[in-house]
Design an enzyme around this catalytic site. Structure first.
Site, PDB file in Angstrom:
ATOM      1  N   GLU A 137     -27.838  41.655  16.898  1.00 25.09           N
ATOM      2  CA  GLU A 137     -26.859  42.482  16.195  1.00 25.09           C
ATOM      3  C   GLU A 137     -26.897  42.168  14.703  1.00 25.09           C
ATOM      4  O   GLU A 137     -26.203  41.248  14.241  1.00 25.09           O
ATOM      5  CB  GLU A 137     -25.451  42.222  16.726  1.00 25.09           C
ATOM      6  CG  GLU A 137     -25.203  42.713  18.132  1.00 25.09           C
ATOM      7  CD  GLU A 137     -23.721  42.775  18.436  1.00 25.09           C
ATOM      8  OE1 GLU A 137     -23.228  43.874  18.702  1.00 25.09           O
ATOM      9  OE2 GLU A 137     -23.051  41.732  18.364  1.00 25.09           O
ATOM     10  N   HIS A 143     -20.986  35.950  18.670  1.00 25.43           N
ATOM     11  CA  HIS A 143     -20.794  37.198  17.932  1.00 25.43           C
ATOM     12  C   HIS A 143     -20.448  36.880  16.480  1.00 25.43           C
ATOM     13  O   HIS A 143     -19.728  35.920  16.192  1.00 25.43           O
ATOM     14  CB  HIS A 143     -19.692  38.037  18.579  1.00 25.43           C
ATOM     15  CG  HIS A 143     -19.648  39.450  18.107  1.00 25.43           C
ATOM     16  ND1 HIS A 143     -19.133  39.804  16.880  1.00 25.43           N
ATOM     17  CD2 HIS A 143     -20.089  40.603  18.680  1.00 25.43           C
ATOM     18  CE1 HIS A 143     -19.236  41.120  16.732  1.00 25.43           C
ATOM     19  NE2 HIS A 143     -19.813  41.624  17.808  1.00 25.43           N
TER      20      HIS A 143
END
Length: 226
Positions: A151, A86
């Protein structure tokens, strides 16, 4: 469809128990998979009808790693799904360490949601594919428990999702590299989730802010289930 919620640094054990209890009262279509990543302090040791995952871990069983979470701790809560890469973790982790985490997770059979994404500068320079390929080059793209979450950094927490055509182009590119399931994450909400899930090669979503309240997360799932 996969509906994954990353709760980040939100919820305590008591509030996550209320969150989980509401999810547990619902039944899901067998074609849907629900995954929730609470903060580690909020892990629950109980039967759940959804997958409880870990936002972070250290690639060890246990040992002299002050402040870290090892496999032994994940095992205590039956956790077999981890989030790796992430952008909010990549601030502290280089590619070598991310690879080490992936290899460890693969060795022990964890399901991995592996996050990738470019910043706005890279996008404007038309270098998105090159950038994403580099983020993926050190991991086993054939690992059968791999899920890739695209993302774009400029969309995370901004309230502005990436353009649908841009998402489609990226997912098409990723599908050419790996047959892993593909998620989109980055300001997913009730206004855009249906369009995102309709994109070719999109197997689900990784939701942040819009999933912090359980009633919102449940509505997103119910309104967009297979």
């Amino acid at each position: 469809m996969i509906f994954a919620a990353n709760l980040k640094c939100n919820h305590t054990r008591s509030t996550f128990k209320l969150y989980a209890d509401q999810l547990n009262r619902l039944s899901w279509d067998k074609n849907n998979e629900i995954i929730v990543f609470p903060p580690s302090i909020a892990f629950l040791e109980q039967d759940l009808n959804f997958t409880q995952g870990a936002q972070n871990f250290y690639p060890c069983i246990n040992g002299a790693y002050t402040g870290e979470i090892g496999k032994e701790h994940l095992d205590e809560f039956g956790i077999k799904c981890v989030l790796i890469g992430h952008s909010e973790r990549r601030k502290f982790e280089n590619n070598d360490f991310i690879k080490e985490k992936f290899d460890f997770a693969k060795k022990y059979g964890f399901k991995v949601i592996f996050c990738i994404g470019e910043d706005i500068k890279t996008k404007k320079e038309n270098k998105t594919n090159e950038f994403l390929r580099k983020q993926l080059e050190n991991i086993d793209l054939k690992y059968d428990k791999l899920i890739i979450a695209y993302e774009p950094i400029y969309s995370i927490g901004s309230g502005i999702s990436a353009d649908l055509k841009d998402i489609e182009n990226v997912l098409n590119f990723l599908n050419s590299l790996s047959k892993a399931k593909l998620l989109y994450g980055g300001s997913v909400n009730e206004n855009n989730i249906a369009q995102i899930l309709n994109i070719n090669h999109c197997d689900g979503v990784l939701i942040g802010t819009a999933a912090l309240k359980i009633e919102n997360f449940i509505k997103l799932i119910k309104d967009n289930s297979c």
